[in-house]
Design an enzyme around this catalytic site. Structure first.
Site, short mmCIF file in Angstrom:
data_model
loop_
_atom_site.label_atom_id
_atom_site.label_comp_id
_atom_site.label_asym_id
_atom_site.label_seq_id
_atom_site.Cartn_x
_atom_site.Cartn_y
_atom_site.Cartn_z
N LYS A 96 19.73 21.00 -63.41
CA LYS A 96 19.99 19.85 -63.34
C LYS A 96 21.63 19.84 -62.94
CE LYS A 96 15.82 17.62 -64.72
NZ LYS A 96 15.19 16.53 -65.52
N LYS B 286 8.95 14.26 -61.30
CA LYS B 286 8.92 12.80 -61.13
C LYS B 286 10.09 12.35 -60.59
CE LYS B 286 8.79 11.90 -65.89
NZ LYS B 286 9.93 12.46 -66.67
N LYS C 38 8.37 22.97 -58.94
CA LYS C 38 7.71 22.47 -59.96
C LYS C 38 7.35 20.74 -59.39
CE LYS C 38 9.39 20.44 -63.50
NZ LYS C 38 9.15 19.42 -64.62
P1 ATP Z 1 12.23 14.95 -64.44
O1 ATP Z 1 11.71 15.25 -62.93
O2 ATP Z 1 12.73 13.75 -64.77
O3 ATP Z 1 13.02 15.91 -64.86
P2 ATP Z 1 9.48 15.94 -64.99
O4 ATP Z 1 8.63 15.23 -64.19
O5 ATP Z 1 9.91 17.34 -64.97
O6 ATP Z 1 10.78 14.99 -65.22
P3 ATP Z 1 9.50 15.69 -67.90
O7 ATP Z 1 9.71 14.26 -68.49
O8 ATP Z 1 10.56 16.73 -67.99
O9 ATP Z 1 8.85 15.57 -66.48
O10 ATP Z 1 8.25 16.34 -68.69
C1 ATP Z 1 7.21 15.66 -69.72
C2 ATP Z 1 6.28 16.62 -70.01
O11 ATP Z 1 5.44 17.03 -68.82
C3 ATP Z 1 6.74 17.95 -70.52
O12 ATP Z 1 5.86 18.39 -71.40
C4 ATP Z 1 6.79 18.96 -69.33
O13 ATP Z 1 6.62 20.09 -69.70
C5 ATP Z 1 5.43 18.34 -68.51
N1 ATP Z 1 5.74 18.67 -67.13
C6 ATP Z 1 6.56 18.09 -66.30
N2 ATP Z 1 6.18 18.46 -65.05
C7 ATP Z 1 4.99 19.29 -64.95
C8 ATP Z 1 4.57 20.26 -64.01
N3 ATP Z 1 4.92 19.94 -62.74
N4 ATP Z 1 3.29 20.79 -64.46
C9 ATP Z 1 3.05 20.73 -65.92
N5 ATP Z 1 3.59 19.98 -66.68
C10 ATP Z 1 4.71 19.50 -66.45
#
Ligand code: ATP
Ligand code: LTN
Length: 351
Positions: free
Chosen positions: A131, A217, A214
Site C-alpha cells: 500500500k 475493493k 487479489k
Molecule cells: P482494500 O482494497 O481496501 O485493501 P480488501 O478488499 O483487501 O480492501 P479488507 O477490508 O482488507 O479487504 O479485508 C476484509 C476481509 O476480507 C479480511 O478478512 C480479508 O482477509 C478478506 N479478504 C479481502 N480480500 C479478499 C480476497 N480477495 N479473497 C479472500 N478474502 C479476502
C-alpha cells in the site's frame, strides 16, 4: 503458530475455566463496497460458525482513514458493510455488530500498543509495503501503524479466534507477538493469545482481470471485482469478461490461474472439492465455466444485496442494533483497558 483451517471441535468452543463461550471477532474496512472476495474469504466463514461463539463483528471506520476518504462515501460504506453482515445471516441477538469508532477504547489501546511495537516489525508487513508503494512520496503514518489498531481491536475483547482471508494472517501473527510481549513485560495475562482461522478454500479470491492479484475493493478497474451491490446483469457481464487462460481445457492447474480462480469461487460457494467440479466440466468450454460461475454468484449474493438495501432503507432498526452492540462491547473493552492501565501505572478515571 497453529493456523486453524477447520472449525474447532464443539467442546473446545468453551473457555474451560469460566464455562463461557469462546470469543470470535472479525471486521472489514469500509474503504469501499464489499467484494465477493470479502464475502467468501471472511463473511461467509463468520456466518458458518458464529453461533457457538461470543462474537464481535464490526466495521473498522478508523482503519479506513489510512487512505483519503470522501466523508459521505465513508459513512455509506460503514453502514452498508454492517447491513451486509446482517443480510448474510448474522443474527444481531447472537453477535455484537457495531462501528469501531463507537467504542473509544480501540483508539486508546492502539496508542498503548504503539508504544510497545517496533518499527522493524511493522515495516516487514507485506500489506504496508504494497500500500505504501502506491502512496507516492508522502506515505501516511496511519498506513504504517494500521496493524497495531487491528491488534487493539482483537486484544480488547480477549479474542480466541479471528476468521480472516489469507492476506491478514501476518497481521494476526503481529497481534500475537504484541500480546505475548505485553503479557511478559508486565508479568500478567493482560491478553488472550488469538488464533487466525483461514478457510481452506476461498481465502484468496483473485481479480477477474488479473488472476495473479487479489480481488480488492479498492481496485480501480471496476471489472476486476464483483461488488456486493452489483446487479445480476453486472455480475454476469463481469464474469463474461473475466480473463481466463490460453488453451481450452478446464483443469486445476497453477499455470491457469484465471480458470483456477473461477473453480475456487464455485468451490467456496458449493463446498464441493475442485477435483469434483473439474470432472463435471470435462469436454466443456471456458464459456460454460464463466456463465455457470456467474449464475452461482448471482444466486449467492443477489439475495444479500436485496436484503442489504432493505435494511438500509429502514435505518432506525439498524441504528438501534449498532448502538446497543457498541454499549455491550464497551463494557468488555473497558474491563481490558482497566487491567492494562493498572499494569502500566496509568490511573483509571473515576466513572
Ligand atoms: P482494500 O482494497 O481496501 O485493501 P480488501 O478488499 O483487501 O480492501 P479488507 O477490508 O482488507 O479487504 O479485508 C476484509 C476481509 O476480507 C479480511 O478478512 C480479508 O482477509 C478478506 N479478504 C479481502 N480480500 C479478499 C480476497 N480477495 N479473497 C479472500 N478474502 C479476502
Ligand atoms: N485489517 C483488516 C480489517 C480488520 C480486522 C480487524 C480483521 C481491522 N480490525 C480485526 C479482523 C480482526 C483487513 O482486512 N484489512
Amino acid at each position: 503458530m497453529s493456523i486453524s483451517t477447520t472449525v474447532p471441535a464443539p467442546n473446545s468452543k468453551m473457555n474451560s475455566e469460566s464455562n463461557t463461550k469462546k470469543v470470535m471477532l472479525s471486521a472489514v474496512t469500509p474503504s469501499n463496497t464489499l467484494t465477493l472476495g470479502n464475502y467468501l474469504g471472511a463473511l461467509k466463514n463468520w456466518v458458518g460458525f458464529y453461533e457457538n461463539y461470543d462474537c464481535y463483528f464490526f466495521s473498522v471506520d478508523l482503519h479506513a482513514l489510512t487512505a483519503r476518504q470522501d466523508p459521505k462515501a465513508l459513512l455509506d460504506h460503514t453502514l452498508r458493510a454492517l447491513a451486509n453482515y446482517l443480510a448474510a445471516g448474522i443474527d444481531p441477538k447472537k453477535a455484537k455488530l457495531f462501528i469501531q469508532s463507537h467504542v473509544r477504547q480501540h483508539a486508546e489501546l492502539s496508542w498503548i500498543l504503539t508504544c510497545h511495537a517496533y518499527m522493524g516489525e511493522l515495516s516487514r508487513m507485506t500489506q504496508f509495503k504494497d500500500k505504501s508503494s502506491k502512496q507516492g512520496q508522502n506515505i501516511g503514518c496511519g498506513i504504517f501503524s494500521y496493524p497495531i489498531l487491528m491488534a487493539a481491536d482483537i486484544l480488547l475483547y480477549q479474542t480466541d479466534l479471528v476468521p480472516v482471508g489469507e492476506d491478514q494472517k501476518q497481521h494476526v501473527e503481529l497481534t500475537r507477538d504484541l500480546a505475548l510481549r505485553m503479557n511478559h513485560l508486565y508479568d500478567t495475562e493482560l491478553f488472550k493469545i488469538p488464533e487466525p482461522f483461514i478457510a481452506p478454500v476461498g481465502a484468496r479470491i483473485m481479480s477477474l482481470q488479473n488472476p495473479l492479484a487479489k480481488m480488492s475493493k479498492s481496485d480501480t478497474d471496476p471489472n476486476a471485482s464483483i461488488f456486493l451491490t452489483d446487479s445480476n446483469d453486472q455480475i454476469v457481464k463481469k464474469f463474461k469478461k473475466a480473463v481466463t487462460d490460453s488453451g481450452t481445457e478446464i483443469t486445476d492447474d497453477p499455470a491457469k490461474p484465471g480458470v483456477k480462480n473461477l473453480l475456487t469461487i464455485q468451490s467456496a460457494i458449493t463446498k464441493k472439492p475442485i477435483a469434483e467440479l473439474v470432472e463435471g466440466y470435462r469436454g466443456k468450454m471456458y464459456g460454460h465455466l464463466k456463465l455457470e460461475t456467474a449464475e452461482m454468484v448471482v444466486a449467492e449474493i443477489g439475495p444479500i444485496r436485496d436484503k442489504s438495501n432493505q435494511i438500509l432503507s429502514e435505518q432506525t432498526e439498524l441504528m438501534k442494533i449498532l448502538r446497543e452492540a457498541a454499549q455491550a462491547a464497551s463494557v468488555q473493552a473497558e474491563l481490558t483497558t482497566t487491567k492494562v492501565r493498572e499494569a502500566l501505572g496509568l490511573l483509571s478515571p473515576a466513572r
